[in-house]
Design an enzyme around this catalytic site. Sequence first.
Site: not given
Length: 246
Positions: A21, A38, A132
């Site tokens: 956020d 972004h 991962l």
Amino acid sequence: MSTRLADKKPAIPTHVAVIMDGNGRWARERGLPRLAGHRAGAEAVARCVRAAMQRGVAYLTLYAFSSENWARGQEEVSDLTGLLRYYLRHKVRELHKEGVRLRFIGDLARFDDSLREELAQAESLTRGNSKLTLILALSYGGRLDIVQAAQRLAQEAKNGRIAPEQITESVFTNFLWTSGVPDPDVVVRTSGECRLSNFLLWQSAYAELVFLNVFWPDFNERHFAMVLDQYAQRERRFGARPQGPA
């Protein structure tokens, strides 16, 4: 006391989930367009992935695009999907070489056919990796996740493949988009906001919550270490009474 409660909690969480956020506010404070925020946020994703691998985290889930984000202006939605497409085309092979498995959860049917195909290709290419598992929540909402699981289970019951009394928490979990993924040990939110915003509502029932007063584009390896430090200092009881004197 169950083995789950008796076992000592590892210092490193198996699964870290992040609500990324603050991209828009980061850009606004600098007099930049939201797209710049972004793009800077995408660089923070790379730092977060790198930190997770270095610290031995097995699963990292990032809230990249919520179901509510479709209500934003068409220009911003196009910017977000365009950025996603760019990274699918230019970063997936790099992640593949590093042993990262990609998985996408959410209402992917809302994306166009070509983007869904690129998502499927990325999952297929990286399926055998185990360093991962990077899960991107796209067009995702926690309530929607629960509703679609209930709908699928109802259809199974209607077709006679399961009886209502056979529906347990573990059965229900298998119908969520995160099926096969352990629940997050810790959920992180950046930007100073202190809420889950419809993210992994079922899965976060016993997660530790960490709220950081830093915009997502500024998130780095030091912040990831702070999250792990906070996690290591907490006692997870899963609803049980604390042990020792009251």
